[in-house]
Scaffold this active site. Structure first.
Site, mmCIF file in Angstrom:
data_model
loop_
_atom_site.group_PDB
_atom_site.id
_atom_site.type_symbol
_atom_site.label_atom_id
_atom_site.label_comp_id
_atom_site.label_asym_id
_atom_site.label_seq_id
_atom_site.Cartn_x
_atom_site.Cartn_y
_atom_site.Cartn_z
ATOM 1 N N THR A 8 2.596 90.202 -13.586
ATOM 2 C CA THR A 8 3.750 90.856 -14.209
ATOM 3 C C THR A 8 4.815 91.028 -13.136
ATOM 4 O O THR A 8 4.505 91.188 -11.965
ATOM 5 C CB THR A 8 3.352 92.215 -14.833
ATOM 6 O OG1 THR A 8 4.537 92.895 -15.267
ATOM 7 C CG2 THR A 8 2.613 93.111 -13.860
ATOM 8 N N GLY A 9 6.084 90.973 -13.551
ATOM 9 C CA GLY A 9 7.164 91.105 -12.563
ATOM 10 C C GLY A 9 8.276 90.110 -12.869
ATOM 11 O O GLY A 9 8.380 89.595 -13.993
ATOM 12 N N GLY A 54 9.839 87.031 -13.447
ATOM 13 C CA GLY A 54 9.188 85.784 -13.833
ATOM 14 C C GLY A 54 9.617 84.565 -13.044
ATOM 15 O O GLY A 54 8.795 83.692 -12.733
ATOM 16 N N ARG A 71 15.629 81.760 -22.561
ATOM 17 C CA ARG A 71 15.040 81.870 -21.207
ATOM 18 C C ARG A 71 13.527 82.114 -21.325
ATOM 19 O O ARG A 71 13.082 82.939 -22.106
ATOM 20 C CB ARG A 71 15.716 83.015 -20.450
ATOM 21 C CG ARG A 71 15.099 83.351 -19.083
ATOM 22 C CD ARG A 71 14.179 84.544 -19.174
ATOM 23 N NE ARG A 71 13.623 84.917 -17.875
ATOM 24 C CZ ARG A 71 12.558 85.691 -17.725
ATOM 25 N NH1 ARG A 71 11.942 86.166 -18.785
ATOM 26 N NH2 ARG A 71 12.107 85.991 -16.544
ATOM 27 N N GLY A 98 10.120 83.003 -18.992
ATOM 28 C CA GLY A 98 9.684 83.443 -17.663
ATOM 29 C C GLY A 98 8.331 82.861 -17.294
ATOM 30 O O GLY A 98 7.940 81.778 -17.741
ATOM 31 N N ASP A 99 7.583 83.607 -16.486
ATOM 32 C CA ASP A 99 6.298 83.127 -15.978
ATOM 33 C C ASP A 99 5.144 83.278 -16.971
ATOM 34 O O ASP A 99 4.148 82.556 -16.892
ATOM 35 C CB ASP A 99 5.918 83.919 -14.724
ATOM 36 C CG ASP A 99 5.779 85.415 -15.057
ATOM 37 O OD1 ASP A 99 6.777 86.007 -15.517
ATOM 38 O OD2 ASP A 99 4.672 85.967 -14.898
ATOM 39 N N THR A 117 5.458 93.633 -19.391
ATOM 40 C CA THR A 117 4.505 92.564 -19.721
ATOM 41 C C THR A 117 3.071 93.087 -19.697
ATOM 42 O O THR A 117 2.730 93.915 -18.863
ATOM 43 C CB THR A 117 4.648 91.451 -18.652
ATOM 44 O OG1 THR A 117 5.938 90.890 -18.756
ATOM 45 C CG2 THR A 117 3.594 90.370 -18.802
HETATM 46 N N1 GLY Z 1 7.247 88.568 -16.160
HETATM 47 C C1 GLY Z 1 7.866 88.482 -17.416
HETATM 48 C C2 GLY Z 1 9.080 87.690 -17.409
HETATM 49 O O1 GLY Z 1 9.722 87.519 -16.369
HETATM 50 O O2 GLY Z 1 9.437 87.207 -18.453
#
Ligand code: GLY
Length: 325
Positions: free
Chosen positions: A238-239, A241, A216, A218-219, A188
């Protein structure tokens, strides 16, 4: 948990830009490309700030360039989902106006962060976050040029996807951020900036986690989770999500700035709290990375993953930092 942190500068600064290109176990052979990608991103960000661009424009232009580079897990370098498709998510926020925009599940445009910016400026509070075909309809009507999903699939990620299919594995979406297994890409991208008129902005863009369930999210496109900015601070995460969203990582970090905490302390605090309060199915604490900037131009980065691609420029002091390992 090993937490690595660093500061932009202890001085108060104006015209600052921080970038990240993902926090994971970046393989040695990909470090040079990551450094180059960050270097180009900082050149662009510094140039725009020098010419008086607003922070919001800077973060979007910088991430668009990184999306186009094919180096990171975003835009043309995105990982593939379980169906072998690219699905892109992005969000951006202006700290002074609180305007924000986000998109998720975009499959036929290479620069989701620009679509998010357009939504922020045109939604006028009636809509801020559009997903899937509705985000794509908005983008078409706004004049963005669509392409085919297969045109977004790069050879490197196709190889990784095929390799994944040939392996039997108990894959979990948290694993890419935990294990020292360099076959999982997860990069990311994010950018935060403070401009010469003291405006802050944040943006984040991603192809998500590799082999993610189709649909799906994420964050990254969630305000307060993958990105956040107000008049006090700006943050990009980043990480893993699902974990980042469960602790509202970026909002939490800016909240600590509002309480008077220094950016480096806030970064340590929120990453430490996420690690100790969220576990995956194997009982491992949640890992990730964060960049954070306050309204005085004091900034910090931190990560609990093996590596993180990160960099910053302080334009008025001509200082620059880039590190991947
Ligand atoms: N941090 C990116 C995701 O989990 O999609």
């Amino acid at each position: 948990m090993e937490l690595v942190t660093g500061e932009v500068s202890k001085k108060k600064n104006r015209a600052v830009v921080l970038v990240h290109g993902g926090a994971w176990d970046i393989p040695d052979e990909e470090c040079e490309d990551h450094e180059k990608g960050l270097d180009n991103a900082l050149d662009l960000g510094a140039g725009l700030l020098q010419h008086g661009s607003a922070a919001a424009e800077v973060v979007v232009q910088v991430l668009s360039q990184m999306e186009n580079s094919g180096i990171f897990d975003a835009g043309c370098g995105a990982v593939l989902n379980e169906k072998g498709e690219v699905e892109l998510d992005a969000g951006m926020m202006c700290g002074d106006t609180k305007q924000w925009g986000a998109v998720a599940g975009v499959k036929v445009f290479r620069n989701p962060v620009k679509i998010a910016q357009k939504i922020a400026s045109e939604g006028k509070g009636q809509y801020c976050f559009l997903a899937n075909t509705y985000a794509e309809r908005f983008a078409r009507e706004a004049g963005f040029k669509p392409l085919l999903n297969k045109e977004l699939i790069c050879a490197r990620e196709k190889r990784r996807y095929d390799d994944f299919l040939s392996r039997s594995t108990n894959y979990h979406t948290s694993h890419p951020f935990m294990k020292a297994d360099t076959s999982w890409p997860r990069g990311t991208i994010g950018c935060i900036a403070l401009d010469s008129e003291d405006r802050l902005a944040a943006a984040t863009s991603t192809g998500g986690t590799p082999f993610r369930m189709a649909g799906r999210i994420g964050d990254s496109p969630l305000p307060g989770c993958g990105f956040f900015a107000n008049r006090t601070g700006a943050a990009s995460a980043t990480g893993w999500g699902e974990a980042i969203a469960s602790v509202s990582l970026c909002r939490e970090a800016v909240f600590l700035l509002e309480q008077g905490m220094r950016p480096i302390e806030a970064v340590s605090s929120v990453l430490g709290k996420m690690y100790s309060s969220v576990e995956n199915l194997d009982g491992q604490g949640a890992t990730g990375g964060l960049i954070l900037l306050n309204s005085c131009g004091e900034g910090a980065w931190g990560y609990t993953t093996p590596r993180m691609a990160r960099g910053w420029v302080v334009v008025d002091q001509n200082q620059r930092f880039i590190k991947v390992t």
